[in-house]
Design an enzyme around this catalytic site. Sequence first.
Site: not given
Length: 1088
Positions: A801, A980, A895, A798
């Site tokens: 990110e 994350e 991420h 992504h």
Amino acid sequence: MNKPKMATEKGNSRVLMLLGQLERMNGEAMGRDVETARQVTAKILHLIQTQGEMYCLCVVQSSRDVQTTLNILYILTELLTVGEGRRAGVFVSKGGTGVLFQILISASKELPPSEELMLQLHSLLAKVGPKDRKFGVKARLSGALNVTVNLLKQNLQNTKLLLPCLQVLRVYSTNSVNAISLGKNGVVELMFKIVAPYSKKNTIKVTSAAPLFFLSAETNARRAVDGGHVPILLALYLDWHRNDTRHRHMLIRKGLLVCLRNITNIKLGRKAFIDADGMRVLYNSSTECLPVRTLDPLINTSSLIMRKCFPKNRLPLPTIKSAFHYQLPHIPAAGPVAQLYSQPPGVDDVVDESDNEETDADTENDTRTRRTRRIKTDLNKLHPKKIPGRPFEELRVYERFFVELSEDFQASILFTVDNNCISQSINFYLYSVNSTTRTHTLPSPSAPTHIQSPLLLGGIPALRVGGGGSNWGSDCGSEGAEDEGAEGAVLEVPDTALLLPLHDPDLYVEMVKGTLSVPQYAEVAYPDYFGHVAPTFREPHLERVYGVQRSKIFQDIERLIHPNDIVDKVVYDLDIPSCPLIEDNGESLKFNSQFESGNLRKVVQVRKNEYDLVLNSDINSNHYHQWFYFEVSGMRVGTMYRFNIINCEKSNSQFNYGMQVLMYSVQEAISGRPRWVRTGTDICYYKNHFARSSIAAGGQKGKSYYTMTFTTSFSHKDDVCYFAYHYPYTYSTLKMHLSKLEALRTPQIYLRQDVLCETLGGNKCPLLTITAMPESNSNDHICQFRNRPLIFLSARVHPGETNASWVMKGTLEFLMGTSPLAASLRDAYIFKIVPMLNPDGVINGNHRCSLSGEDLNRQWQSPNPELHPTIYHTKSLLQYLAHIQRAPLVFCDYHGHSRKKNVFMYGCSVKETVWQSNISATSSDLQEDLGYRALPKILSQIAPAFSMASCSFVVERSKESTARVVVWREIGVQRSYTMESTLCGCDQGKYKGLQIGTRELEEMGAQFCVALLRLKRLTGLRNHQHLLDLESDIIGPQCKYTHPHLLYTDALFLSVSLSGTQTLPSSLGDHCLSPPDRLSPWDHVSDH
Ligand SMILES: [Zn+2]
């Protein structure tokens, strides 16, 4: 009903008996037998206190006499007043409401009905009504509804009776069928006869009760509009606002607003409100309320109404499709891109034709249904299953990416220091760059006061900068103190080589030349060129100023109230490709976003120092606006500028919880402080009045965009500043970094850089292999070398990110480091790393997608080699490994998370998924190796930013095509994770209260490596006792939870054999389980 009744009758007779006894004693014996009298009265008191309501119920039911009934009702009123509503609850449970309604019906048949009886009945009903969930239905079925309404109609002047009736009506109307029926009976009209202006003081109480009860029904709202009551309500509100100067009648004022709020739920109501100049009335009255904090509820309700009624605008764009176009080799048959392409020409995708408004209630329902669907419910689908997939012949081509698994090092010039023979494979970065043409230039010294914006890759012949530290003359010092050390001095380009050993501006520019972007960028943003040195000061979460959102919304509403104050001038527009920067007389800021990773589509100057910013959609998409990165120049020192990004899509943001934007000042960089700093005050994020087309909102109509607003000032004249959503990390930065990593290689390090594939946009996707060189070319050492377990890491699928890239940077630098830990780690594992899964997205300033307009982390189940090459080939690598029985021990995809704090992991567990859903599962379903918990547990102990409490191991349906789930299910990797990292900061641990910076992110990447080493130690241990010691060392005393339904001992030492790799003794896990209720999956509104 029978049982309590009998009990009551029994009790009733006891009271009568006791009363009789008391009566007999009266006079004659009372004096003599004090003891008995005391006992008898105490018994009566006790019975009344404990079961009084029930006696009354029995008596009142059989009573035919109005006075007796009244007396009992008085007693009941007394009884129910004590006991804080508990007694009222008991009364309801014994059928009291029904009895009261019966009495009401029979009393209403008397002509005329006893006013006192009606008054008492309604007072009682008002008391018990809220305790009875079926009150509304009972009232309607018994006919009591109409009795009350008729009573009301006949007693409009009787304020004494009116009040309890209104209170009861209010309870009736909480039932929506009743509300509609009341409307039909003319109650709406009735209410407008009752509510009165302030001057009629005697009606205050009645007015306070009146407005709250019936408009929730849509038909009633329509009645109120049709009856022309909206202007009346507004006038009434204004009247109370003006006269109630001591704020004693908040209830009435709030009640009138609630009426307006309900009426404006319907489109007709909003129109009537606007026509009656409601915006101005509420805006002005609210502004007057602002200084008094106790009036906040009024301001908040007013603001809610105004926001709802604010005419919906369209975004100032010709289309919401990205301003850039990239023709795909073929259009996928289904999905969002296919939809985008099948849109007939001429359809206005910016707004909808119809105006179907969402209501707040709708939105809530939406989320609820969505929630229930989120968890996977098909248990069969949950279990890891190796899918046969592709024949080995097809996968054999991937062998070349695993040279280390077959290399025998026998031609061993290797050990004679020449590193090149290892890296020869393909160091495409250094050689692919055409370094013969074009030298990059910096602003000419002949225009020293202005840092030319931006840095061009060619063009203006000028002084070559870098290396030698060339000079620019400058007179920036004329501004005085703001420009430190610039007085008549020479500004130097920061020697970032000293500050940042792995950064090299010259090399960066070289890398940029080989980076292919859809808009064909020829500019380099200064921050990427100079580099970023993490500041040493702390950056705490921004504390939110009270009322900031409200005041921003009020400023937005002012645009409507005072339209003449609005400048409304477009100052930047990518939809005019030839000249996005609109010339002006220096009154406006200048914007630019035409460089790698840049994202800003359009800027409208709204007021003198306020700008509306519109973000660009991801290419081949019409949404995903979140990432921004742009340049601002032409600022005045000390002026406060307000920036509003007006087309945000998520319903909430960490910008509401302490996160600030990032700013980079070129003047600061030149002064030796090249860095991104958290900036901005008055930051908030709220729903705005720009309509979101259903085309971009997944078919949902009536959605709005959100505004992210921040205010900032600039401290240097003639500066060029950059703003970004998060610390930028471009594809060219990665290439530069990888090439610098080569320089860190020692003879002991095995580092190979391959090109995994080309992206759609023609950029190369790097694949790294890092491990230790074998100690010698002896058989044993070669064997140890080849048999090291694999660790597979990836990041940046992504593009928005960017924190994932900084974490990856930390991991890579640690792995290439000289510490003994790093050496042991290399000796323990072979690392396979794809540091950027989506280079095209990163380059072109996308937030989430690749050039195919799709989220690549939803393509892992069946990636298309043409449309999703990086995913297709990464998955192939893993499939190849599974085929040769070398599936990795750990897979982790890095991420960033935009809505949560801390760093945490998502993993996959059948058992924990079963807990979170209502699947009935057999115990065999629940036997599972708990080894998946070991790595996050270790991380939570060694990495200060990491939080175990935020981790989740639930497999959600919406995630079934993500890397984590596919690698777990299809490749059989038990320890398959998404890691994350917060974009905001931490709320626990050492960094609690601080915003996250690149230092912390890089540290996280390094700690991840350290954790892998601990994992290795556990894996290698065979001695059970020793293991337990180590375990308790790692686990600590705090995790003692065991789930009552599951026997973890069953799961001990069970291992998933699917992966074919070494598995951990999994006893770690059973101590570490947090209670399931703490793992609320609803919190994981995850980005990954
Ligand atoms: Zn993500």
